[in-house]
Design a protein around this motif. Structure first.
Motif, mmCIF file in Angstrom:
data_model
loop_
_atom_site.group_PDB
_atom_site.id
_atom_site.type_symbol
_atom_site.label_atom_id
_atom_site.label_comp_id
_atom_site.label_asym_id
_atom_site.label_seq_id
_atom_site.Cartn_x
_atom_site.Cartn_y
_atom_site.Cartn_z
ATOM 1 N N ILE A 83 40.574 0.993 26.751
ATOM 2 C CA ILE A 83 40.641 0.464 25.384
ATOM 3 C C ILE A 83 39.716 -0.740 25.215
ATOM 4 O O ILE A 83 39.755 -1.408 24.189
ATOM 5 C CB ILE A 83 42.092 0.122 24.972
ATOM 6 N N GLY A 84 38.868 -0.990 26.214
ATOM 7 C CA GLY A 84 37.957 -2.142 26.166
ATOM 8 C C GLY A 84 36.511 -1.709 26.225
ATOM 9 O O GLY A 84 36.128 -0.658 25.709
ATOM 10 N N GLY A 85 35.686 -2.517 26.902
ATOM 11 C CA GLY A 85 34.266 -2.233 27.053
ATOM 12 C C GLY A 85 34.023 -1.130 28.076
ATOM 13 O O GLY A 85 34.948 -0.571 28.652
ATOM 14 N N LYS A 86 32.752 -0.838 28.315
ATOM 15 C CA LYS A 86 32.391 0.238 29.245
ATOM 16 C C LYS A 86 32.764 -0.120 30.674
ATOM 17 O O LYS A 86 32.685 -1.276 31.078
ATOM 18 C CB LYS A 86 30.887 0.509 29.173
ATOM 19 N N GLY A 87 33.173 0.908 31.419
ATOM 20 C CA GLY A 87 33.537 0.692 32.810
ATOM 21 C C GLY A 87 33.525 1.982 33.596
ATOM 22 O O GLY A 87 33.148 3.039 33.085
ATOM 23 N N LYS A 88 33.948 1.872 34.839
ATOM 24 C CA LYS A 88 33.981 3.026 35.732
ATOM 25 C C LYS A 88 35.305 3.049 36.494
ATOM 26 O O LYS A 88 35.851 2.015 36.851
ATOM 27 C CB LYS A 88 32.841 2.950 36.743
ATOM 28 N N ILE A 89 35.766 4.270 36.739
ATOM 29 C CA ILE A 89 36.903 4.475 37.626
ATOM 30 C C ILE A 89 36.400 5.345 38.767
ATOM 31 O O ILE A 89 35.809 6.404 38.533
ATOM 32 C CB ILE A 89 38.084 5.159 36.915
ATOM 33 N N ALA A 90 36.620 4.896 39.991
ATOM 34 C CA ALA A 90 36.228 5.670 41.164
ATOM 35 C C ALA A 90 37.476 6.293 41.770
ATOM 36 O O ALA A 90 38.440 5.595 42.080
ATOM 37 C CB ALA A 90 35.519 4.791 42.182
ATOM 38 N N VAL A 91 37.444 7.613 41.913
ATOM 39 C CA VAL A 91 38.550 8.366 42.500
ATOM 40 C C VAL A 91 38.005 9.053 43.748
ATOM 41 O O VAL A 91 37.144 9.927 43.644
ATOM 42 C CB VAL A 91 39.098 9.412 41.511
#
Length: 163
Positions: A83-91
């Motif tokens: 719900i914020g700025g751009k980011g990454k999730i690493a799985v």
């Protein structure tokens, strides 16, 4: 990672709670803190709800004594919405780029789970919900909204849908 555990209360007892007691038992007041994960584990439905807000460093969700697991998703699955700025999730080493209102479903069995922001001035803010896993093997599915939501309520609907 901060994990608060809430025990269930009897419905007959809850009928007599004051407003202050109801708030202390059920309201999750703090959801986000910079460079941390704030999670609440409710034994009502065995869900974990909360937020992850990486600003200047990666935030990882790990197994702990309260979950009786070596990894966070050893026996759980999770839905996340940024719900914020751009980011990454690493799985498990695979990175997923999430812009505002994008979602990610992570199935049971993922061993590593970390969150980052692309820009500390506009950090990603991940709202997440995790519950006991139902799938035998781990699957990830990204939901790219194209930022076409008109309201936060539409994003919240997607959050409920992927959980």
């Amino acid at each position: 990672m901060q994990l608060t555990v809430r025990q269930p209360s009897a419905s007959e007892d809850a009928k007599h709670y004051t407003t202050e007691r109801l708030r202390s038992e059920y309201l999750i007041e703090t959801v986000f803190a910079p460079d941390d994960a704030i999670l609440t584990y409710s034994h009502f439905d065995r869900i974990i709800a909360g937020g992850v807000m990486p600003v200047s460093k990666s935030v990882e969700l790990v197994g702990c004594k309260e979950l009786a697991s070596d990894t966070f998703l050893q026996r759980r699955e999770m839905g996340v919405i940024n719900i914020g700025g751009k980011g990454k999730i690493a799985v498990d080493g695979v990175e997923y780029d999430l812009k505002q209102y994008d979602g990610l479903y992570v199935g049971m069995g993922a061993k590593t789970l970390s969150f980052t922001s692309d820009d500390p001035a506009d950090p990603a803010t991940y709202q997440d919900k995790s519950e006991e896993g139902r799938l035998e093997k781990y699957i990830s599915e990204q939901v790219d909204t194209g930022n076409n939501f008109a309201t936060v309520e539409e994003a919240e609907f997607l959050f409920k849908f992927i959980n």
